[in-house]
Every structure is written in C-alpha cells, then in structure tokens.
Motif scaffolding. Structure first.
Motif, PDB file in Angstrom:
ATOM      1  N   PRO A 166      12.895 -10.512   6.126  1.00 46.84           N
ATOM      2  CA  PRO A 166      12.045 -11.678   5.827  1.00 46.84           C
ATOM      3  C   PRO A 166      12.474 -12.970   6.503  1.00 46.84           C
ATOM      4  CG  PRO A 166      12.480 -10.419   3.830  1.00 46.84           C
ATOM      5  CD  PRO A 166      13.337  -9.825   4.901  1.00 46.84           C
ATOM      6  N   GLU A 167      13.773 -13.192   6.653  1.00 44.68           N
ATOM      7  CA  GLU A 167      14.240 -14.482   7.174  1.00 44.68           C
ATOM      8  C   GLU A 167      13.899 -14.710   8.641  1.00 44.68           C
ATOM      9  OE1 GLU A 167      17.860 -11.646   7.285  1.00 44.68           O
ATOM     10  OE2 GLU A 167      16.127 -12.080   5.974  1.00 44.68           O
ATOM     11  N   HIS A 168      13.493 -13.672   9.351  1.00 40.15           N
ATOM     12  CA  HIS A 168      13.171 -13.833  10.773  1.00 40.15           C
ATOM     13  C   HIS A 168      11.667 -13.805  11.057  1.00 40.15           C
ATOM     14  CE1 HIS A 168      17.314 -13.827  11.794  1.00 40.15           C
ATOM     15  NE2 HIS A 168      17.523 -12.549  11.535  1.00 40.15           N
ATOM     16  N   ARG A 169      10.852 -13.622  10.044  1.00 38.64           N
ATOM     17  CA  ARG A 169       9.417 -13.463  10.282  1.00 38.64           C
ATOM     18  C   ARG A 169       8.702 -14.805  10.395  1.00 38.64           C
ATOM     19  NH1 ARG A 169       8.686  -9.507   5.135  1.00 38.64           N
ATOM     20  NH2 ARG A 169      10.134  -7.843   5.794  1.00 38.64           N
ATOM     21  N   ALA A 170       7.748 -14.875  11.323  1.00 43.96           N
ATOM     22  CA  ALA A 170       6.854 -16.020  11.417  1.00 43.96           C
ATOM     23  C   ALA A 170       5.809 -15.918  10.307  1.00 43.96           C
ATOM     24  CB  ALA A 170       6.187 -16.059  12.787  1.00 43.96           C
ATOM     25  N   ASN A 171       4.997 -16.981  10.169  1.00 44.40           N
ATOM     26  CA  ASN A 171       4.050 -17.003   9.050  1.00 44.40           C
ATOM     27  C   ASN A 171       2.650 -16.512   9.397  1.00 44.40           C
ATOM     28  OD1 ASN A 171       2.731 -19.163  10.344  1.00 44.40           O
ATOM     29  ND2 ASN A 171       3.835 -20.718   9.179  1.00 44.40           N
ATOM     30  N   SER A 172       2.464 -16.002  10.618  1.00 45.50           N
ATOM     31  CA  SER A 172       1.104 -15.633  11.016  1.00 45.50           C
ATOM     32  C   SER A 172       0.942 -14.188  11.452  1.00 45.50           C
ATOM     33  CB  SER A 172       0.623 -16.550  12.154  1.00 45.50           C
ATOM     34  OG  SER A 172       1.507 -16.453  13.264  1.00 45.50           O
ATOM     35  N   VAL A 173       2.040 -13.458  11.622  1.00 47.97           N
ATOM     36  CA  VAL A 173       1.968 -12.064  12.073  1.00 47.97           C
ATOM     37  C   VAL A 173       3.019 -11.251  11.322  1.00 47.97           C
ATOM     38  CG1 VAL A 173       2.305 -10.482  14.013  1.00 47.97           C
ATOM     39  CG2 VAL A 173       1.102 -12.629  14.383  1.00 47.97           C
ATOM     40  N   THR A 174       2.637 -10.043  10.917  1.00 45.26           N
ATOM     41  CA  THR A 174       3.563  -9.132  10.250  1.00 45.26           C
ATOM     42  C   THR A 174       3.609  -7.826  11.036  1.00 45.26           C
ATOM     43  OG1 THR A 174       3.031 -10.085   8.093  1.00 45.26           O
ATOM     44  CG2 THR A 174       4.089  -7.924   8.100  1.00 45.26           C
ATOM     45  N   ASN A 175       4.808  -7.413  11.438  1.00 42.79           N
ATOM     46  CA  ASN A 175       4.975  -6.186  12.213  1.00 42.79           C
ATOM     47  C   ASN A 175       5.538  -5.095  11.303  1.00 42.79           C
ATOM     48  OD1 ASN A 175       4.770  -8.355  14.140  1.00 42.79           O
ATOM     49  ND2 ASN A 175       5.399  -6.895  15.699  1.00 42.79           N
ATOM     50  N   VAL A 176       4.830  -3.972  11.224  1.00 43.90           N
ATOM     51  CA  VAL A 176       5.197  -2.905  10.293  1.00 43.90           C
ATOM     52  C   VAL A 176       5.087  -1.545  10.975  1.00 43.90           C
ATOM     53  CG1 VAL A 176       4.595  -4.143   8.188  1.00 43.90           C
ATOM     54  CG2 VAL A 176       2.835  -2.876   9.387  1.00 43.90           C
ATOM     55  N   HIS A 177       5.836  -0.582  10.437  1.00 39.75           N
ATOM     56  CA  HIS A 177       5.785   0.781  10.954  1.00 39.75           C
ATOM     57  C   HIS A 177       4.544   1.498  10.435  1.00 39.75           C
ATOM     58  CE1 HIS A 177       9.898   0.893  12.679  1.00 39.75           C
ATOM     59  NE2 HIS A 177      10.153   0.003  11.733  1.00 39.75           N
ATOM     60  N   VAL A 178       3.941   2.288  11.293  1.00 43.66           N
ATOM     61  CA  VAL A 178       2.802   3.108  10.885  1.00 43.66           C
ATOM     62  C   VAL A 178       3.274   4.068   9.793  1.00 43.66           C
ATOM     63  CG1 VAL A 178       1.140   4.855  11.647  1.00 43.66           C
ATOM     64  CG2 VAL A 178       1.747   2.937  13.162  1.00 43.66           C
TER      65      VAL A 178
END
Length: 353
Positions: free
Chosen positions: A278-290
């Motif tokens: 969480p501490e490295h994520r921006a507020n407009s995009v979420t990258n997740v595993h399929v």
C-alpha cells in the motif's frame, strides 16, 4: 470525462492563425502551468500529440551538448525515457532499480555527488506499469542541492498527486490533457520556469517538429503556434483544466483515493493479490494479479462484455492487470465493476469444474 468537456469538443471550427485561437492557446498555457503549481515566473508550451510527444520534446531538447542526463529507472515508462534519449543520441546514464522496486533517494544523492558530468535528472512520478508513486519531493530536494536540473514525467500523476514546480524543484514538468486532468488525448505540454525555456535558445535542436525552444519561441514571443494545433481538443482541455483548478489537486486526490480504496478493499476481500504494498501505490491506478484459473484475455473480454475495460501490464509483468479510477467515476461504478468481476470469475470457475 465530464459532459462539459465532451461538449467542448463540438466547438465551432476555428482557424489556428486567428486571434481567437491565439487567445485560447495563451489561456491554456497559463492554466497548465498553474495546475503544476506555477506562478508568474512559470509558463508552459503546448504540443499537438499524446503525452509521449511532450516527453520527446522535453528530453530531446533540454540537455546541452556538454551535458548528460541521469534516468532513474524502475519501470516501463522510465525505460521509455531511456529510449527517447538514446534515439536522439543524448548523453545519459541509466540507474536501474528494478520493476516494483522503489527509487533510493540515497543512491541518487551518491550518483550526483560522484559524477559532476550529470547536468539533468529524469524521473517518472507515477510509474503506471507497476502503479508505483516515486518520491518526487525527496528526489527534487537532492537534485536541487547538487545544482542539477530535474525533468519529470508527470503524465499519470498531474492533477491528483502532490506536485509543485517550486516546492519540488522541478525545471521541466511533462503533462497531458487526459489521465488525471480528465481531458482528451491529443494535447500535451511541458511546464517550467520561463527562464529555463529561454535558455534553450543556445541548445542545438535534435528534432524539427518537437523542438521545444521552437515551440516556446512561437507561442510565447510570436503568440502563434509553430505548427497546426489540435484546437478542438485544446478547447476541451481548457474546460477540463477549469474543472481541475476549481476542484483543486488535493480534493481530486482525495476523491481518487476514496475510489481506489473502494476498489482495493473489494479486490482484497475477493482474495486478489496486489503487485505493490500500500505505501507505494498511487491514488489513480491499482495493479493486481489475474485470479487463478483465468487468463488475462478471459478476464478482459468478460469484463468488457459487462461494460468495463481493464488494462494489461507490459510483458515483464505478464499475469498482472491495471484498474484505473481516473475521471468522473462514482462509487456506484465501482460497485458495479466488482459485481461484474464476480460474474466473470464465477463463469470461468463453472466452466472448469
């Protein structure tokens, strides 16, 4: 996008050499610099093209013949910066940190201390290939302390993340009309101190169409575009900028953060694994595993049939997809997305039983 922005695309036909077009261009330049935290000491230059056009204009134009640029690389879009300077044979140094790895401010400090030939530093603020938000303010302070010039790819952060030309010691800020500014692709810009643009007069041009000083000279001194601009897109961009300025970057960032947290909580509840902590994520995009049991194509096509489009990552991160929450999305949209996600996952789970 907002209906006001979409409607502005239907503005009357305009001749780009008329006073009305010049006035539009001047207003948009001022507002683009303002959204970057600029004041009367700053300006911007507009280009007809996607964000990559402004990136290439900046990174091919700002480094003098006796200079060298340090590219801080922790993702696909930093690699793109390296490719741009390589194509134009700009002397450069590449500092690789690895995808999904944060940039070490201490390593940047040491690199600048050890190599006085470096005159510029290039940074991607929001590396959307991973969703990483890089430490702009800390890096800007280090670059300024060493007396170097900072160029920032803010294409996917400007408008929702904290960024300030003055406080972050940014000499060159590259943005685009779309993404978090909620306009349409087709107009991009470079913002920075007016004196920095003027200094480019002595830097040899590496390209004809994307010569940053040529555009600055035409737009700022001759009050005319160097080449034909995308006036309808620029008209819509002004409307989007007005909305962004009225809402404020802080408020937009809070709105985006609330939507992102709703997405992330929903996906976490469904057992989906995230690419970044969480501490490295921006507020407009979420990258997740399929999710297990699905291919990206099955997930993408199933969601698209439900009215939602997700985006794949680059080949280095196969099996990871991106969910963006830029623009005029609502909490209801997120609720519907999560329900569609459940239906797609359930459908393919049923097919494999």
């Amino acid at each position: 996008m907002h209906d006001d922005v979409r409607a502005a695309m239907a503005s009357p036909d305009q001749c780009h050499r008329e006073p009305e077009a010049a006035a539009l261009m001047s207003r948009v330049r001022e507002k683009a610099a303002r959204i970057c935290g600029g004041d009367e000491r700053h300006t911007s230059v507009l280009l007809a093209g996607s964000g990559t056009a402004a990136l290439e204009a900046a990174f091919s134009s700002i480094v003098p013949a006796d200079g060298r640029i340090l590219i801080l690389d922790n993702g696909h879009y930093a690699d793109r910066l390296c490719r741009i300077v390589s194509v134009h044979q700009i002397p450069h140094v590449r500092m690789e940190f690895g995808w999904t790895q944060p940039i070490s401010v201490e390593a940047v400090d040491r690199a600048l201390a050890d190599d006085p030939s470096i005159t510029h530093v290039g940074l991607v603020h929001h590396e959307t290939s991973t969703g990483m938000l890089n430490p702009l303010r800390e890096i800007g302070a280090v670059v300024a302390r060493h007396g170097r010039s900072l160029a920032v790819d803010a294409i996917s952060s400007l408008g929702s993340e904290r960024l300030d030309l003055v406080a972050d010691h940014i000499d060159w800020c590259v943005g685009t009309a779309n993404k978090c500014l909620e306009g349409l692709p087709g107009v991009s810009f470079v913002a920075g101190p007016r004196e920095r643009f003027a200094e480019l007069e002595t830097v040899p041009a590496h390209t004809f169409y994307l010569d940053l000083y040529g555009h600055f000279n035409a737009q700022d001194r001759e009050k005319a575009p160097l080449f034909t601009p995308a006036l309808q897109v620029m008209t819509a961009f002004e409307k989007a900028l007005d909305r962004a300025i009225d809402e404020g970057v802080t408020a937009r960032g809070e709105r985006y953060t609330a939507l992102a947290e709703r997405i992330r909580t929903g996906l976490a509840d469904r057992g989906v694994r995230f690419l970044l902590p969480p501490e490295h994520r921006a507020n407009s995009v979420t990258n997740v595993h399929v999710p297990g049991g699905l291919t990206y194509e099955e997930l993408h096509d199933g969601l698209k049939a439900e009215g939602f489009v997700v985006y794949s990552t680059q080949q280095q991160l196969a099996g990871v997809f991106r969910v963006a929450n830029m623009g005029q999305l609502t909490e209801g949209d997120i609720t519907e997305f999560l329900a569609a996600f459940d239906r797609v996952v359930a459908k393919h789970a049923g097919e494999t039983e």
